[in-house]
Design a protein around this motif. Structure first.
Motif, PDB file in Angstrom:
ATOM      1  N   LYS A 168      32.994  -1.041 -12.938  1.00  0.00           N
ATOM      2  CA  LYS A 168      31.704  -1.720 -13.108  1.00  0.00           C
ATOM      3  C   LYS A 168      31.780  -2.737 -14.237  1.00  0.00           C
ATOM      4  O   LYS A 168      31.135  -3.793 -14.183  1.00  0.00           O
ATOM      5  CB  LYS A 168      30.604  -0.695 -13.396  1.00  0.00           C
ATOM      6  N   GLY A 169      32.594  -2.430 -15.259  1.00  0.00           N
ATOM      7  CA  GLY A 169      32.744  -3.383 -16.351  1.00  0.00           C
ATOM      8  C   GLY A 169      33.433  -4.663 -15.924  1.00  0.00           C
ATOM      9  O   GLY A 169      33.100  -5.752 -16.405  1.00  0.00           O
ATOM     10  N   LYS A 170      34.379  -4.550 -14.993  1.00  0.00           N
ATOM     11  CA  LYS A 170      35.087  -5.748 -14.534  1.00  0.00           C
ATOM     12  C   LYS A 170      34.307  -6.513 -13.485  1.00  0.00           C
ATOM     13  O   LYS A 170      34.164  -7.734 -13.562  1.00  0.00           O
ATOM     14  CB  LYS A 170      36.457  -5.354 -13.971  1.00  0.00           C
ATOM     15  N   PHE A 171      33.785  -5.795 -12.474  1.00  0.00           N
ATOM     16  CA  PHE A 171      33.154  -6.475 -11.333  1.00  0.00           C
ATOM     17  C   PHE A 171      31.634  -6.620 -11.500  1.00  0.00           C
ATOM     18  O   PHE A 171      31.011  -7.374 -10.741  1.00  0.00           O
ATOM     19  CB  PHE A 171      33.463  -5.713 -10.042  1.00  0.00           C
ATOM     20  N   GLY A 172      31.060  -5.898 -12.453  1.00  0.00           N
ATOM     21  CA  GLY A 172      29.622  -6.024 -12.684  1.00  0.00           C
ATOM     22  C   GLY A 172      28.822  -5.743 -11.432  1.00  0.00           C
ATOM     23  O   GLY A 172      28.977  -4.714 -10.780  1.00  0.00           O
ATOM     24  N   GLY A 173      27.935  -6.678 -11.087  1.00  0.00           N
ATOM     25  CA  GLY A 173      27.112  -6.529  -9.894  1.00  0.00           C
ATOM     26  C   GLY A 173      27.794  -6.985  -8.635  1.00  0.00           C
ATOM     27  O   GLY A 173      27.233  -6.868  -7.545  1.00  0.00           O
ATOM     28  N   ASN A 174      29.011  -7.525  -8.738  1.00  0.00           N
ATOM     29  CA  ASN A 174      29.693  -8.066  -7.554  1.00  0.00           C
ATOM     30  C   ASN A 174      30.505  -6.998  -6.840  1.00  0.00           C
ATOM     31  O   ASN A 174      31.693  -7.164  -6.555  1.00  0.00           O
ATOM     32  CB  ASN A 174      30.608  -9.229  -7.958  1.00  0.00           C
ATOM     33  N   ILE A 175      29.876  -5.868  -6.580  1.00  0.00           N
ATOM     34  CA  ILE A 175      30.510  -4.778  -5.835  1.00  0.00           C
ATOM     35  C   ILE A 175      29.747  -4.609  -4.531  1.00  0.00           C
ATOM     36  O   ILE A 175      28.545  -4.339  -4.540  1.00  0.00           O
ATOM     37  CB  ILE A 175      30.499  -3.469  -6.637  1.00  0.00           C
ATOM     38  N   PHE A 176      30.434  -4.768  -3.418  1.00  0.00           N
ATOM     39  CA  PHE A 176      29.802  -4.695  -2.101  1.00  0.00           C
ATOM     40  C   PHE A 176      30.453  -3.565  -1.306  1.00  0.00           C
ATOM     41  O   PHE A 176      31.678  -3.475  -1.246  1.00  0.00           O
ATOM     42  CB  PHE A 176      29.958  -6.018  -1.337  1.00  0.00           C
ATOM     43  N   PHE A 177      29.622  -2.732  -0.688  1.00  0.00           N
ATOM     44  CA  PHE A 177      30.117  -1.581   0.078  1.00  0.00           C
ATOM     45  C   PHE A 177      29.500  -1.641   1.467  1.00  0.00           C
ATOM     46  O   PHE A 177      28.281  -1.582   1.618  1.00  0.00           O
ATOM     47  CB  PHE A 177      29.721  -0.278  -0.625  1.00  0.00           C
ATOM     48  N   VAL A 178      30.348  -1.775   2.493  1.00  0.00           N
ATOM     49  CA  VAL A 178      29.876  -1.881   3.869  1.00  0.00           C
ATOM     50  C   VAL A 178      30.629  -0.890   4.737  1.00  0.00           C
ATOM     51  O   VAL A 178      31.859  -0.823   4.685  1.00  0.00           O
ATOM     52  CB  VAL A 178      30.084  -3.304   4.440  1.00  0.00           C
ATOM     53  N   THR A 179      29.903  -0.104   5.532  1.00  0.00           N
ATOM     54  CA  THR A 179      30.530   0.802   6.497  1.00  0.00           C
ATOM     55  C   THR A 179      30.766   0.056   7.804  1.00  0.00           C
ATOM     56  O   THR A 179      29.839  -0.493   8.385  1.00  0.00           O
ATOM     57  CB  THR A 179      29.638   2.025   6.751  1.00  0.00           C
ATOM     58  N   VAL A 180      32.011   0.028   8.259  1.00  0.00           N
ATOM     59  CA  VAL A 180      32.391  -0.782   9.433  1.00  0.00           C
ATOM     60  C   VAL A 180      32.225   0.008  10.728  1.00  0.00           C
ATOM     61  O   VAL A 180      31.637  -0.474  11.686  1.00  0.00           O
ATOM     62  CB  VAL A 180      33.843  -1.287   9.278  1.00  0.00           C
ATOM     63  N   SER A 181      32.780   1.219  10.804  1.00  0.00           N
ATOM     64  CA  SER A 181      32.654   2.119  11.958  1.00  0.00           C
ATOM     65  C   SER A 181      33.466   1.666  13.172  1.00  0.00           C
ATOM     66  O   SER A 181      34.170   0.669  13.147  1.00  0.00           O
ATOM     67  CB  SER A 181      31.183   2.310  12.343  1.00  0.00           C
TER      68      SER A 181
END
Length: 842
Positions: A211-224
């Motif tokens: 979180k310190g490196k990427f801050g708010g630029n973390i995206f999590f998507v479930t592909v399936s």
């Protein structure tokens, strides 16, 4: 012969000759001007075409149109060069050549005046589309700039809640080291089903260093299993708090995503693509963009070696597995029963280091007698993988794990609990199942109570045994009115596969649950559509005038679940589901037609239609439901509700994230005429709802009315007092609701009133004190409410306890009335979780 040259014959022949000669001379005179016109046209076009080619290259436009124009010019130039060589000696060839020149010139002018204009119009539309996209990116930049504090962009994290992650510290540290390196890279986290890949990826997103490196630029998507590229990109836009754009193609979606990420990419980016199935490597490739510090983490059961050496998540070692088992089995020093250590280790060994198996088996044994523990040990020791394949005929390496999970399912003593678990396989993979849907289904199938008390008991028991996960998106300390619209269920892919396997022991015509997946125009082998009647049969029908009926597919299922994708054509087969009591329709398309065989479902009690796409689906053939006299419950999610048809026996209507205007405002028939026996109406997150439908207050059978999160609803009907049997009135989070009706004294059976988070509401109804059966009044978050009507003094006559749920400011208002002895004020904290809004729709 003499006669031939004499008289009229000679005169006629000489006349035609002279006429032809005059025409030849005339065309010969026109030849030079036509030639010069052609030369002028070609000379004028030559520099323009060169400039067009330059602009074409600059704008990276297709070259086919320019090439066609150059071809016309080359043909014209060849005819001109040929014509320049003509002399007066070839005067009789002038007419033919002059015609060729004129035709070529006309052809070129026609192309310029018609085809090029059409191409210009198309190019202009294309350019406008690109300009519009640029404006969208500028708006994105402006919106993202609102979060930019000079170091990183805040508030863009789309990661799910932080999970527990026991026994994986070493794997987490190794994976974190790779993610912390600079540069662009794709990493694959692979392992068997249930090995904890998704859990580890979610935990990574919450790691302080990450979180310190990427801050708010973390995206999590479930592909399936069946990913939709455009919907995945829309999800990423949604994570950024931006309006979901409409894409013309997958290429357009990726291009816009690239622009978005490059704007966000002033800081490092981490994109997690969870649950990527075999054959989806090409999809991962599309998300690769050349940016300074951009990481993609893929979780998959497949190693995908094209992206480099995968990160293999191995099964837990015995010590870590025992520790995790102790946690889920609640084995600690305070436990009333502590099994023998060797017995625990033998059972843990049978779980083969799978975190999922450890979690489920431990949950099933928690607080169980010693005999159950020993029985589980014997199952693990005696059953081989060969025996398990008899139950799970698959070549998958997950077969043995499914067998172990089956042992936990077999330990469910209540037959209804087993049946309810199997029902969860009727819904799409990786989607949240609303608890209210389960309540409706199980009330129909297993005669559970309508309020959901028994259904929630089953849900909680399955959750305790770790067979499912329960998510509450709006948590309050009390649920005295049995309101479960904010509760959802999720299950692991392997447990969903286990549920599906339970229904496949018989031929599909005889199954209790019939699950059908339809993608595009692909149909099962048994599917016989109305367009598949043979040519000979159709010819015979035409000749004889008799309709040749195809054989109908008769099924015995009590539950019919049909899932379709975005490209489904609504070409239904001629099925006869006479026994179906519940129909679940899982759709993704913008246009959807109810199956024609719906009218044959004479026993249908509950209809559940859920759209998992991004935009509301237009639902057609809704009038078929008017033919079903047994239909009692309808739940629609993310559909445009059509004009309502007569549903005389309908008792419950639930609308979630729907467009209601056609049904409530454009329809000429009042709701009281279409649904005269309605008992419960629930409308949630319907943003176009401005007022309640005309005639609603004439439905005197109505007992529950819930209008929640409808932010454009500004007022309630003035004649609401006519609802003499109303017991629950819920209006929470209707932010634009400015006033309640002045008189509610007619609601003499009302026991629950919820107006929480109605921030525009300035006063309570004048005669609210007349509600002498009121047991619960929730008014937390009514920040504009500054006083109470004098009629609240009458609550002092109540013989029962009345709960007022509010915040500190509103509690002070009630403290001014100390003469209400049975008043109980609860100032409760509320935990609102909006992550569910970013649910996977791919």
């Amino acid at each position: 012969m003499a006669d031939l040259f004499s008289g009229g014959a000679v005169g006629a022949l000489m006349g035609e000759t002279v006429k032809y000669a005059l025409q030849t001379i005339k065309k010969g005179q026109q030849f030079r001007p036509t030639l010069e016109t052609n030369i002028e046209t070609l000379d004028a076009l030559a520099p323009l075409v060169e400039k067009m080619k330059g602009f074409n290259d600059l704008l990276d436009r297709p070259s086919e149109e320019i090439e066609r124009l150059e071809k016309h010019m080359r043909e014209g130039k060849e005819i001109v060069e040929e014509s320049k060589k003509f002399t007066w000696r070839k005067i009789f060839s002038f007419p033919g050549q002059q015609t060729k020149l004129k035709k070529q010139d006309d052809k070129l002018r026609r192309y310029l005046s018609v085809d090029v204009q059409a191409e210009n119009k198309r190019d202009l539309m294309d350019v406008l589309t690109k300009v519009n996209a640029i404006f969208e990116i500028l708006l994105i930049k402006d919106k993202l700039g609102q979060f930019d504090d000079g170091n990183q962009i805040r508030g863009l994290c789309g990661a799910p809640d932080e999970p527990q992650c026991k026994g994986m510290d070493e794997s987490l540290n190794k994976l974190k080291i790779e993610m912390m390196k600079d540069g662009v890279s794709v990493h694959v986290l692979t392992g068997l089903g249930g090995s904890g890949k998704s859990t580890l990826a979610k935990k990574l997103c919450w790691d302080p260093q990450i979180k310190g490196k990427f801050g708010g630029n973390i995206f999590f998507v479930t592909v399936s299993k069946t990913p939709n590229l455009k919907n995945i990109v829309r999800t990423l836009f949604e994570h950024c708090g931006l309006r979901e754009p409409k894409f013309h193609s997958n290429e357009d979606a990726i291009n816009r995503l690239g622009l978005l990420l490059r704007q966000v990419g002033r800081n490092p980016i981490l994109l997690v693509l969870d649950d990527v199935w075999p054959g989806s490597e090409g999809l991962v490739e599309k998300f690769k963009f050349q940016m300074s510090d951009y990481k993609i983490l893929v979780t998959s059961r497949v190693a995908f070696r094209r992206f480099g050496t995968p990160f293999q998540l191995d099964p837990l070692d015995l010590d870590h597995a025992v520790s995790l088992f102790h946690h889920f089995a609640q084995l600690n020093h305070n436990s009333s029963y502590m099994p023998d250590k060797n017995l625990v280790r033998e059972i843990v060994k049978g779980c083969k280091g799978s975190p999922l198996a450890l979690q489920v088996i431990a949950g099933s044994l928690c607080k169980q007698p010693i005999e159950i523990w020993k029985n589980m040990k014997e199952h693990f020791q005696n059953q081989s993988i060969l025996e398990s394949k008899r139950y799970f005929p698959s070549d998958s390496t997950d077969t043995d794990l499914l067998c172990r999970l089956q042992q936990s399912l077999d330990m469910l003593e209540d037959i209804n609990e087993k049946e309810c678990f199997v029902d969860l396989g009727l819904f799409p993979e990786d989607q949240r199942i609303p608890v209210t849907v389960l309540i409706d289904m199980w009330a129909t199938l297993y005669n559970l109570d309508e309020d959901g008390t028994q259904a929630m008991a089953i849900v909680h028991n399955l959750n305790t045994r770790n067979l499912i996960n329960v998510i509450a998106t709006r948590k309050v300390a009390t649920e005295t009115d049995m309101y479960y619209n904010n509760h959802y269920v999720m299950m692991h892919d392997l447990l969903r596969e286990l549920a599906i396997h339970q229904s496949k022991g018989e031929p599909f015509e005889q199954r209790k649950r019939l699950t059908i997946d339809l993608n595009g125009d692909d149909r099962p082998d048994w599917w016989i559509g109305p367009n598949q009647q043979g040519i000979i049969s159709r010819m015979q029908s035409f000749v004889t005038g008799l309709l040749v009926k195809q054989k109908q597919l008769k099924v015995a299922a009590r539950i019919l679940s049909i899932s379709t994708d975005e490209t489904f054509s609504s070409d239904w087969c001629d099925m006869q589901p006479d026994e179906a009591e519940v129909m679940v329709l899982n759709l993704r398309s913008d246009q959807y037609s109810l199956p024609d065989f719906t009218k044959k479902m004479i026993k249908l009690d509950s209809l559940i239609v859920t759209n998992y796409g991004f935009h509301c689906s237009e639902l057609t053939k809704f009038e078929l439901l008017g033919l079903l006299s047994n239909l009692k419950r309808i739940r629609l999610e993310k559909v445009s509700v059509p004009c309502l048809c007569p549903l005389k026996n309908l008792q419950k209507l639930s609308l979630h994230m729907c467009n209601t205007r056609n049904a409530f405002e454009s329809c000429s028939i009042q709701i009281s005429d279409t649904m005269p026996n309605l008992v419960e109406l629930s409308i949630d997150y319907c943003k176009d709802l401005i007022k309640l439908p005309d005639g609603l207050c004439n439905i005197t059978t109505l007992k529950k009315l819930s209008i929640t999160n409808c932010h454009n609803l500004s007022a309630m009907p003035h004649d609401i007092g006519k609802l003499e049997n109303l017991e629950v009135l819920r209006l929470c989070s209707c932010s634009d609701l400015k006033e309640m009706p002045k008189y509610v004294a007619g609601l003499n059976k009302l026991c629950c009133l919820d107006i929480s988070n109605c921030v525009s509401l300035s006063k309570l109804p004048k005669d609210i004190g007349e509600l002498q059966k009121l047991e619960k009044l929730s008014m937390k978050g009514c920040s504009n409410l500054s006083g109470l009507p004098n009629s609240v003094i009458k609550f002092g006559n109540l013989k029962h306890e009345m709960h007022v749920i509010c915040d500190e400011e509103r509690a002070a208002l009630w403290e001014q009335y100390p003469n209400i002895p049975n008043l109980r004020i609860d100032m409760l904290k509320e935990d609102i979780n909006l992550n569910w809004l970013h649910r996977t729709r791919s």
